[in-house]
Scaffold this active site. Sequence first.
Site: not given
Ligand code: DNO
Length: 359
Positions: A198, A236, A263, A308-309, A322
């Site tokens: 990541h 990401c 992501h 993602d978020h 989340y």
């Molecule tokens: C945040 C996530 C990160 C991710 C880590 C992967 O919400 O994208 O915490 O899980 O960096 O190791």
Amino acid sequence: MQMTMRWFGPGDPVRLEYIRQVPGVNGIVSSLHDVAVGTAWTTDGIEAHAERIDKAGLRFAVVESIPVHEDIKLGAPSRDRLIDAFAESVRVVGAAGVPVVCYNFMPVFDWMRTDLHLLRDDGSTALAFSQSALDDVDLSRGTGDLPGWATTYDATAMSELLHAWRSVNAERLWENLAYFLERVVPVAAACGVNLALHPDDPPWPIFGLPRIITSGPALQRVTSLHDDPANGITFCTGSLGSSAANDLPAMVRALEGRIHFTHSRNVLRTGAYDFEEVPHPGAFGDVDMFAVLAALHDIGFDGPMRPDHGRMIWGETGRAGYGLHDRALGAMYLQGLWEAIVRQQPVFQQQPLSPRRIP
Ligand code: DNO
């Protein structure tokens, strides 16, 4: 592309049953959050977790994350034992049939925000980062000042850690990553697991600590450190997109065959080192989501993607970033975008002609 969502385990208020009700989502991204960093995972542990997911009619698609112990990143003498433990966890994950492991190589802090509840004009709240707010954080008080920070360090532990990092600059961190990959990638490849690093979030140094996984050239360097398809990337869009220097579609194209997980998140850049998280559709921020997904389609990406978020909307409370609702909206938008991209391809690219179909 397989649409997935992250689940934080039995204590997550977003239950697996709810995730299953989001159309098209059938994979779960999760981790054994109660295993201490540096301890090898066990078959029983991962199988019990996978069983809960199976029972809900879903599939354990990605481990996010197996955390990398600080001593590995620092290159401390204990690293060999800790790398062995990481490799053992990867082996156990592979044996349980989970094909992707996401991890990161960020010193001390994982993702970092200075505000977890930025109030937007529509009444929703979102995560945000401001460099000046970060500059005001006093680390001599440990992690106490940081919003929502998961790993807590008291003042003494934090000062020891920062002291240890003084002798590790970016080049040394690259060497430590290479050392780690040399030992872990062959294990992953042998047990059918794709590793997916990541990027650093945000993609620039914070608190004077080095951060190296920040740009297109850095991602290329990762893949060439150990040239094996099992040594891949979590792409990401939110992390990489918070730096205006990153051309995301070009980066995707350059990583053909090495993106094992994505992501998808949108950010609005409000300064050179400031950003807010915004709804997933491209129109709301600086990530051209259509162009990124089109590039992923062009390189034949068929792995797991997760929204993602999300923001907190409709009165939902819980873990910032989340909640269920906005991530579910994101999942639907991303699938709609993907469907349109697939269907706008010339027919011969959608369905290879077979002799039986020729009239
Ligand atoms: C945040 C996530 C990160 C991710 C880590 C992967 O919400 O994208 O915490 O899980 O960096 O190791």
